[in-house]
Design a protein around this motif. Structure first.
Motif, PDB file in Angstrom:
ATOM      1  N   GLU A 251     -85.470 -34.191 -11.964  1.00  0.00           N
ATOM      2  CA  GLU A 251     -85.213 -32.758 -11.842  1.00  0.00           C
ATOM      3  C   GLU A 251     -83.717 -32.499 -11.707  1.00  0.00           C
ATOM      4  N   SER A 252     -83.193 -31.687 -12.623  1.00  0.00           N
ATOM      5  CA  SER A 252     -81.799 -31.253 -12.595  1.00  0.00           C
ATOM      6  C   SER A 252     -81.678 -30.048 -13.511  1.00  0.00           C
ATOM      7  N   SER A 253     -80.962 -29.022 -13.067  1.00  0.00           N
ATOM      8  CA  SER A 253     -80.817 -27.822 -13.886  1.00  0.00           C
ATOM      9  C   SER A 253     -79.762 -27.987 -14.973  1.00  0.00           C
ATOM     10  N   LEU A 254     -79.026 -29.099 -14.940  1.00  0.00           N
ATOM     11  CA  LEU A 254     -78.056 -29.412 -15.981  1.00  0.00           C
ATOM     12  C   LEU A 254     -78.483 -30.682 -16.704  1.00  0.00           C
ATOM     13  N   PRO A 255     -77.976 -30.926 -17.920  1.00  0.00           N
ATOM     14  CA  PRO A 255     -78.376 -32.133 -18.642  1.00  0.00           C
ATOM     15  C   PRO A 255     -77.911 -33.395 -17.925  1.00  0.00           C
ATOM     16  N   LEU A 256     -78.606 -34.496 -18.190  1.00  0.00           N
ATOM     17  CA  LEU A 256     -78.252 -35.776 -17.604  1.00  0.00           C
ATOM     18  C   LEU A 256     -77.194 -36.461 -18.447  1.00  0.00           C
ATOM     19  N   ARG A 257     -76.238 -37.084 -17.767  1.00  0.00           N
ATOM     20  CA  ARG A 257     -75.267 -37.903 -18.479  1.00  0.00           C
ATOM     21  C   ARG A 257     -75.847 -39.267 -18.798  1.00  0.00           C
ATOM     22  N   GLN A 258     -76.695 -39.774 -17.894  1.00  0.00           N
ATOM     23  CA  GLN A 258     -77.276 -41.100 -18.099  1.00  0.00           C
ATOM     24  C   GLN A 258     -78.624 -41.185 -17.395  1.00  0.00           C
ATOM     25  N   LEU A 259     -79.579 -41.829 -18.054  1.00  0.00           N
ATOM     26  CA  LEU A 259     -80.853 -42.181 -17.436  1.00  0.00           C
ATOM     27  C   LEU A 259     -81.173 -43.593 -17.896  1.00  0.00           C
ATOM     28  N   ALA A 260     -81.128 -44.537 -16.967  1.00  0.00           N
ATOM     29  CA  ALA A 260     -81.262 -45.947 -17.334  1.00  0.00           C
ATOM     30  C   ALA A 260     -82.344 -46.614 -16.500  1.00  0.00           C
ATOM     31  N   LEU A 261     -83.138 -47.457 -17.155  1.00  0.00           N
ATOM     32  CA  LEU A 261     -84.165 -48.249 -16.485  1.00  0.00           C
ATOM     33  C   LEU A 261     -83.847 -49.720 -16.735  1.00  0.00           C
ATOM     34  N   THR A 262     -83.680 -50.460 -15.647  1.00  0.00           N
ATOM     35  CA  THR A 262     -83.291 -51.874 -15.730  1.00  0.00           C
ATOM     36  C   THR A 262     -84.422 -52.749 -15.210  1.00  0.00           C
ATOM     37  N   GLY A 263     -84.766 -53.821 -15.973  1.00  0.00           N
ATOM     38  CA  GLY A 263     -85.878 -54.700 -15.634  1.00  0.00           C
ATOM     39  C   GLY A 263     -85.515 -55.803 -14.667  1.00  0.00           C
ATOM     40  N   PRO A 264     -86.476 -56.677 -14.332  1.00  0.00           N
ATOM     41  CA  PRO A 264     -86.267 -57.734 -13.332  1.00  0.00           C
ATOM     42  C   PRO A 264     -85.152 -58.713 -13.684  1.00  0.00           C
ATOM     43  N   GLU A 265     -84.904 -58.946 -14.966  1.00  0.00           N
ATOM     44  CA  GLU A 265     -83.861 -59.871 -15.399  1.00  0.00           C
ATOM     45  C   GLU A 265     -82.615 -59.137 -15.873  1.00  0.00           C
ATOM     46  N   GLY A 266     -82.497 -57.855 -15.529  1.00  0.00           N
ATOM     47  CA  GLY A 266     -81.330 -57.083 -15.937  1.00  0.00           C
ATOM     48  C   GLY A 266     -81.432 -56.487 -17.320  1.00  0.00           C
ATOM     49  N   GLU A 267     -82.589 -56.613 -17.958  1.00  0.00           N
ATOM     50  CA  GLU A 267     -82.743 -56.070 -19.304  1.00  0.00           C
ATOM     51  C   GLU A 267     -82.914 -54.552 -19.259  1.00  0.00           C
ATOM     52  N   ALA A 268     -82.401 -53.882 -20.290  1.00  0.00           N
ATOM     53  CA  ALA A 268     -82.520 -52.426 -20.390  1.00  0.00           C
ATOM     54  C   ALA A 268     -83.850 -52.062 -21.036  1.00  0.00           C
ATOM     55  N   VAL A 269     -84.501 -51.035 -20.488  1.00  0.00           N
ATOM     56  CA  VAL A 269     -85.768 -50.536 -21.014  1.00  0.00           C
ATOM     57  C   VAL A 269     -85.530 -49.151 -21.596  1.00  0.00           C
ATOM     58  N   ALA A 270     -85.889 -48.963 -22.851  1.00  0.00           N
ATOM     59  CA  ALA A 270     -85.681 -47.672 -23.515  1.00  0.00           C
ATOM     60  C   ALA A 270     -86.608 -46.613 -22.934  1.00  0.00           C
ATOM     61  N   LEU A 271     -86.074 -45.418 -22.707  1.00  0.00           N
ATOM     62  CA  LEU A 271     -86.849 -44.275 -22.226  1.00  0.00           C
ATOM     63  C   LEU A 271     -86.755 -43.155 -23.252  1.00  0.00           C
ATOM     64  N   VAL A 272     -87.888 -42.533 -23.541  1.00  0.00           N
ATOM     65  CA  VAL A 272     -87.959 -41.450 -24.524  1.00  0.00           C
ATOM     66  C   VAL A 272     -88.481 -40.201 -23.822  1.00  0.00           C
ATOM     67  N   ARG A 273     -87.847 -39.072 -24.089  1.00  0.00           N
ATOM     68  CA  ARG A 273     -88.267 -37.829 -23.446  1.00  0.00           C
ATOM     69  C   ARG A 273     -89.566 -37.330 -24.052  1.00  0.00           C
ATOM     70  N   ASP A 274     -90.490 -36.925 -23.178  1.00  0.00           N
ATOM     71  CA  ASP A 274     -91.778 -36.384 -23.594  1.00  0.00           C
ATOM     72  C   ASP A 274     -92.059 -35.160 -22.734  1.00  0.00           C
ATOM     73  N   GLY A 275     -91.620 -33.998 -23.200  1.00  0.00           N
ATOM     74  CA  GLY A 275     -91.767 -32.794 -22.391  1.00  0.00           C
ATOM     75  C   GLY A 275     -90.869 -32.857 -21.168  1.00  0.00           C
ATOM     76  N   LYS A 276     -91.463 -32.747 -19.987  1.00  0.00           N
ATOM     77  CA  LYS A 276     -90.703 -32.811 -18.745  1.00  0.00           C
ATOM     78  C   LYS A 276     -90.569 -34.236 -18.221  1.00  0.00           C
ATOM     79  N   HIS A 277     -91.130 -35.209 -18.937  1.00  0.00           N
ATOM     80  CA  HIS A 277     -91.114 -36.591 -18.485  1.00  0.00           C
ATOM     81  C   HIS A 277     -90.322 -37.472 -19.454  1.00  0.00           C
TER      82      HIS A 277
END
Length: 388
Positions: A251-277
């Motif tokens: 939740e933020s009324s302004l756009p996000l500069r970054q949204l990152a999900l990092t896995g157990p070994e430091g790997e990056a997980v891609a996130l795709v916007r789906d409506g409010k999620h």
């Protein structure tokens, strides 16, 4: 600065409408300089005005039906906001120096006591602030300085100035009479008194629209400069699966500069916007770190665990002899779908099954077993059958 065509800007707009914050940042970088040159002219107040222009664009992105109309929309928004700013400045210059409100906002000129009460109310309200808060309010709202100018004059960071202004306005709203708050538009005319004698309460008086608008704009400007980012929820599947879907709401009324999900070994997980999620897929159990950063620098983090990823085949838990049968007991969180013994062409099928226990009639010797669970995960191994 790279100049983009209307077609290129339109493509960035479509991506931004789909929730791509990087595309919105690119739109800003490509169009903000031209907005400054066209309408804003002087540097005084440009930062705040530019921020308001692109906040307006962000809020109304879904309403822009034709991507090629982006530049026209921005030009129109900037023009109207600049005109509002110039009209406001013109009104302030035309008013007597001791007040920045319309005449009908003030007590009657023929009532000196009412005028004195008005001034004292302001002084008392400002007296409730700390010296640092009062200084920030005077520079920002009485002298019309920008955040950058306040930082240079007070030798403080922008975050500190924002914090002081936000705390000051919240304190004024909560601790003093509502009619006093619009007086933030008044210029500072001298030192505040050390003490103010109590006076007889006066009847409530209507505050003019001009004063209320001035106050609302001040509160909005401070709030905008420190818009928080909050991770409202993280959902993870609870049933065994080869892949687990992560659903995140920020939740933020302004756009996000970054949204990152990092896995157990430091790997990056891609996130795709789906409506409010935002949704992503993970294929490994363990601890994950979600980091959200807003355009104002506000930051939020959350750590969560994924435990139901199942990419392994059934395991042999027990091998026992009961009469003429050899029982093989398998374990798998998703359930065992099939189990066979022997090599291809010379396989032994189970004669009985009780849950995940399988009964075979096997001769003495070593036998290869092959198992598969209900998710399609496979495993194999060897069991030894003794002479009876």
């Amino acid at each position: 600065m790279q100049l983009l065509s209307h077609q290129q800007l339109g493509k960035l707009l479509v991506r931004a409408q789909q929730g791509d914050s990087a595309a919105f940042d690119a739109l800003y970088r490509a169009t903000a300089p031209s907005q400054i040159c066209l309408y804003m002219g002087t540097s005084q107040g440009v930062e705040d005005l530019l921020q308001e222009v692109y906040l307006t664009l962000w809020k109304h992105l879904p309403e822009i039906q034709r991507p090629e109309a982006l530049v026209a929309y921005l030009n129109r928004t900037t023009y109207h906001l600049c005109q509002n700013q110039r009209r406001l400045q013109g009104r302030r210059q035309a008013i007597a120096p001791q007040y920045a409100l319309r005449e009908d906002d003030l007590p009657p000129a023929e009532d000196p006591a009412a005028q004195k009460d008005w001034e004292i109310s302001l002084q008392v309200a400002l007296k409730t602030l700390s010296p640092a808060q009062r200084r920030a309010v005077e520079l920002r709202y009485f002298q019309g300085k920008t955040i950058r100018e306040i930082c240079e004059e007070t030798h403080q960071s922008a975050s500190t100035v924002h914090r002081l202004l936000r705390a000051a306005l919240e304190k004024l709203r909560l601790t003093v009479l509502p009619a006093v708050v619009p007086v933030l538009a008044l210029p500072h005319t001298g030192a505040l008194p050390a003490a103010v004698a109590p006076r007889r309460p006066r009847p409530a008086r209507r505050v003019g629209i001009g004063a209320a608008v001035t106050c609302a704009a001040a509160v909005a400007a401070v709030s905008l400069a420190a818009v928080p980012v909050e991770i409202a929820g993280v959902e993870v599947g609870t049933e065994p699966a080869r892949e687990q879907t992560i659903s995140v709401r920020v939740e933020s009324s302004l756009p996000l500069r970054q949204l990152a999900l990092t896995g157990p070994e430091g790997e990056a997980v891609a996130l795709v916007r789906d409506g409010k999620h935002y949704r992503g897929t993970v294929t490994r159990n363990g601890l994950y770190l979600l980091t959200a950063v807003g355009v104002t620098g506000a930051r939020a983090e959350e750590t969560f665990s994924v435990e139901e990823v199942d990419r392994e085949g059934p395991a042999l838990a027990q091998c026992r002899q009961e009469g003429e049968y050899t029982w093989l007991v398998m374990e798998d969180p998703a359930g065992v779908a099939s189990l066979v013994c022997g090599e291809e062409g010379a396989e032994y099928a189970p004669l009985r099954r009780e849950g995940d226990a399988f009964a075979f009639s096997l001769p003495a010797g070593n036998h290869r077993i092959r198992a598969e669970d209900r998710l399609g995960n496979r495993s194999s191994g060897t069991v030894a059958v003794e002479e009876r």
